[in-house]
Motif scaffolding. Sequence first.
Motif, mmCIF file in Angstrom:
data_model
loop_
_atom_site.group_PDB
_atom_site.id
_atom_site.type_symbol
_atom_site.label_atom_id
_atom_site.label_comp_id
_atom_site.label_asym_id
_atom_site.label_seq_id
_atom_site.Cartn_x
_atom_site.Cartn_y
_atom_site.Cartn_z
ATOM 1 N N ALA A 96 5.641 3.247 0.664
ATOM 2 C CA ALA A 96 4.798 2.073 0.463
ATOM 3 C C ALA A 96 5.347 0.913 1.291
ATOM 4 O O ALA A 96 6.557 0.739 1.416
ATOM 5 C CB ALA A 96 4.784 1.699 -1.010
ATOM 6 N N ARG A 97 4.453 0.137 1.871
ATOM 7 C CA ARG A 97 4.884 -1.033 2.621
ATOM 8 C C ARG A 97 3.823 -2.130 2.516
ATOM 9 O O ARG A 97 2.654 -1.863 2.263
ATOM 10 C CB ARG A 97 5.172 -0.688 4.067
ATOM 11 C CG ARG A 97 4.007 -0.184 4.849
ATOM 12 C CD ARG A 97 4.455 0.105 6.282
ATOM 13 N NE ARG A 97 3.311 0.483 7.073
ATOM 14 C CZ ARG A 97 3.196 1.613 7.706
ATOM 15 N NH1 ARG A 97 4.157 2.498 7.659
ATOM 16 N NH2 ARG A 97 2.124 1.868 8.413
ATOM 17 N N PHE A 135 0.848 -1.187 0.000
ATOM 18 C CA PHE A 135 0.000 0.000 0.000
ATOM 19 C C PHE A 135 0.882 1.234 0.000
ATOM 20 O O PHE A 135 1.770 1.374 0.831
ATOM 21 C CB PHE A 135 -0.893 0.029 1.249
ATOM 22 C CG PHE A 135 -1.995 -0.978 1.222
ATOM 23 C CD1 PHE A 135 -3.231 -0.648 0.699
ATOM 24 C CD2 PHE A 135 -1.795 -2.250 1.716
ATOM 25 C CE1 PHE A 135 -4.261 -1.576 0.673
ATOM 26 C CE2 PHE A 135 -2.809 -3.181 1.696
ATOM 27 C CZ PHE A 135 -4.048 -2.848 1.174
ATOM 28 N N GLY A 136 0.623 2.128 -0.944
ATOM 29 C CA GLY A 136 1.311 3.407 -1.005
ATOM 30 C C GLY A 136 0.296 4.512 -0.771
ATOM 31 O O GLY A 136 -0.907 4.319 -0.932
ATOM 32 N N PHE A 137 0.763 5.682 -0.390
ATOM 33 C CA PHE A 137 -0.133 6.757 -0.018
ATOM 34 C C PHE A 137 0.294 8.062 -0.644
ATOM 35 O O PHE A 137 1.469 8.321 -0.851
ATOM 36 C CB PHE A 137 -0.149 6.957 1.513
ATOM 37 C CG PHE A 137 -0.349 5.687 2.267
ATOM 38 C CD1 PHE A 137 -1.608 5.182 2.428
ATOM 39 C CD2 PHE A 137 0.725 4.995 2.792
ATOM 40 C CE1 PHE A 137 -1.806 4.009 3.115
ATOM 41 C CE2 PHE A 137 0.542 3.828 3.484
ATOM 42 C CZ PHE A 137 -0.732 3.324 3.646
ATOM 43 N N THR A 138 -0.679 8.893 -0.893
ATOM 44 C CA THR A 138 -0.451 10.288 -1.205
ATOM 45 C C THR A 138 -1.169 11.052 -0.102
ATOM 46 O O THR A 138 -2.393 10.987 -0.007
ATOM 47 C CB THR A 138 -1.026 10.657 -2.582
ATOM 48 O OG1 THR A 138 -0.478 9.760 -3.543
ATOM 49 C CG2 THR A 138 -0.705 12.072 -2.952
ATOM 50 N N GLY A 173 -8.055 -0.259 -8.666
ATOM 51 C CA GLY A 173 -8.295 1.106 -8.195
ATOM 52 C C GLY A 173 -9.522 1.191 -7.300
ATOM 53 O O GLY A 173 -9.508 1.856 -6.264
ATOM 54 N N LEU A 174 -10.599 0.505 -7.711
ATOM 55 C CA LEU A 174 -11.809 0.486 -6.884
ATOM 56 C C LEU A 174 -11.565 -0.228 -5.557
ATOM 57 O O LEU A 174 -12.043 0.213 -4.508
ATOM 58 C CB LEU A 174 -12.949 -0.194 -7.638
ATOM 59 C CG LEU A 174 -13.562 0.603 -8.789
ATOM 60 C CD1 LEU A 174 -14.561 -0.253 -9.553
ATOM 61 C CD2 LEU A 174 -14.215 1.866 -8.265
ATOM 62 N N ALA A 175 -10.823 -1.326 -5.598
ATOM 63 C CA ALA A 175 -10.507 -2.050 -4.364
ATOM 64 C C ALA A 175 -9.646 -1.178 -3.448
ATOM 65 O O ALA A 175 -9.870 -1.134 -2.230
ATOM 66 C CB ALA A 175 -9.799 -3.363 -4.677
ATOM 67 N N ALA A 176 -8.670 -0.482 -4.010
ATOM 68 C CA ALA A 176 -7.818 0.401 -3.206
ATOM 69 C C ALA A 176 -8.633 1.532 -2.591
ATOM 70 O O ALA A 176 -8.443 1.888 -1.423
ATOM 71 C CB ALA A 176 -6.693 0.968 -4.069
ATOM 72 N N ASP A 230 -4.956 9.460 -0.250
ATOM 73 C CA ASP A 230 -5.231 8.616 -1.403
ATOM 74 C C ASP A 230 -4.404 7.350 -1.276
ATOM 75 O O ASP A 230 -3.188 7.409 -1.072
ATOM 76 C CB ASP A 230 -4.870 9.334 -2.706
ATOM 77 C CG ASP A 230 -5.813 10.474 -3.007
ATOM 78 O OD1 ASP A 230 -7.005 10.355 -2.653
ATOM 79 O OD2 ASP A 230 -5.367 11.473 -3.588
ATOM 80 N N VAL A 231 -5.044 6.209 -1.401
ATOM 81 C CA VAL A 231 -4.384 4.917 -1.227
ATOM 82 C C VAL A 231 -4.134 4.293 -2.586
ATOM 83 O O VAL A 231 -5.001 4.311 -3.462
ATOM 84 C CB VAL A 231 -5.256 3.976 -0.361
ATOM 85 C CG1 VAL A 231 -4.606 2.612 -0.230
ATOM 86 C CG2 VAL A 231 -5.485 4.584 0.994
ATOM 87 N N GLU A 232 -2.943 3.754 -2.756
ATOM 88 C CA GLU A 232 -2.550 3.079 -3.990
ATOM 89 C C GLU A 232 -2.209 1.638 -3.654
ATOM 90 O O GLU A 232 -1.480 1.365 -2.704
ATOM 91 C CB GLU A 232 -1.330 3.793 -4.584
ATOM 92 C CG GLU A 232 -0.891 3.247 -5.907
ATOM 93 C CD GLU A 232 0.301 4.005 -6.417
ATOM 94 O OE1 GLU A 232 1.325 3.356 -6.673
ATOM 95 O OE2 GLU A 232 0.211 5.235 -6.541
ATOM 96 N N LEU A 233 -2.754 0.718 -4.406
ATOM 97 C CA LEU A 233 -2.575 -0.712 -4.162
ATOM 98 C C LEU A 233 -1.677 -1.287 -5.258
ATOM 99 O O LEU A 233 -2.039 -1.296 -6.425
ATOM 100 C CB LEU A 233 -3.952 -1.385 -4.182
ATOM 101 C CG LEU A 233 -4.070 -2.847 -3.847
ATOM 102 C CD1 LEU A 233 -3.652 -3.091 -2.408
ATOM 103 C CD2 LEU A 233 -5.506 -3.295 -4.022
ATOM 104 N N THR A 234 -0.491 -1.755 -4.869
ATOM 105 C CA THR A 234 0.439 -2.340 -5.843
ATOM 106 C C THR A 234 0.997 -3.642 -5.295
ATOM 107 O O THR A 234 0.852 -3.941 -4.119
ATOM 108 C CB THR A 234 1.612 -1.382 -6.133
ATOM 109 O OG1 THR A 234 2.286 -1.114 -4.908
ATOM 110 C CG2 THR A 234 1.138 -0.083 -6.750
#
Length: 184
Positions: free
Chosen positions: A117-118, A105-108, A149-152, A171-175
């Motif tokens: 991200a961790r 999970f990464g964040f803005t 994107g929807l899941a994140a 804002d959450v980013e899922l990678t």
Amino acid sequence: MGIVDDGLNKAVQQAFTRPIPKSAGAQMRYLVKQLKGTRAVAQQLGVSQRTVERYVKDQIRRPRADLAQRLADAVRERWQPRVRAQARKRAATSTGVVVDVRARFGFTAAPGTTDDARIRHLTLALPPQHAARLFNAQDSGASEQQLRGLAAEALGEVYFRDGGRRAHGLDVELTDIEQMQFDL
């Protein structure tokens, strides 16, 4: 098919009230009935029409591994459509879905906060409105990236922003999804 799409499909398949047919002949007969003919089944599975006929008559009992997988997937895709629709509707209107994810999970976020991200392992119950958005996007043919994107966004809303009570503007980013499973 991607991780999120497969996870949603597997969750809906858990709602089946009866298992899919076991033998190749029974699976082939089911597909012939559903697709209304051996030619359509042969085209879908990538085999000859005569091969399909031989499976239907139980002249061939054990398919090759790749054909067995394609056959089981085709049957599972069409198995109990009303039960599948009811499970999706129930999840989208009243019960929601439970998601178990291990991903990076990464964040803005606001200045002065960490945005490194961790990897996190989360198991959360997503409310029905998020389940409805995921199922609607899947039905409309959304790409894997859009589903991620929807899941994140759903995970960010439920876990990180706690329904709007904290972390405003995050804002959450899922990678780097290692695993993602859904349960209805």
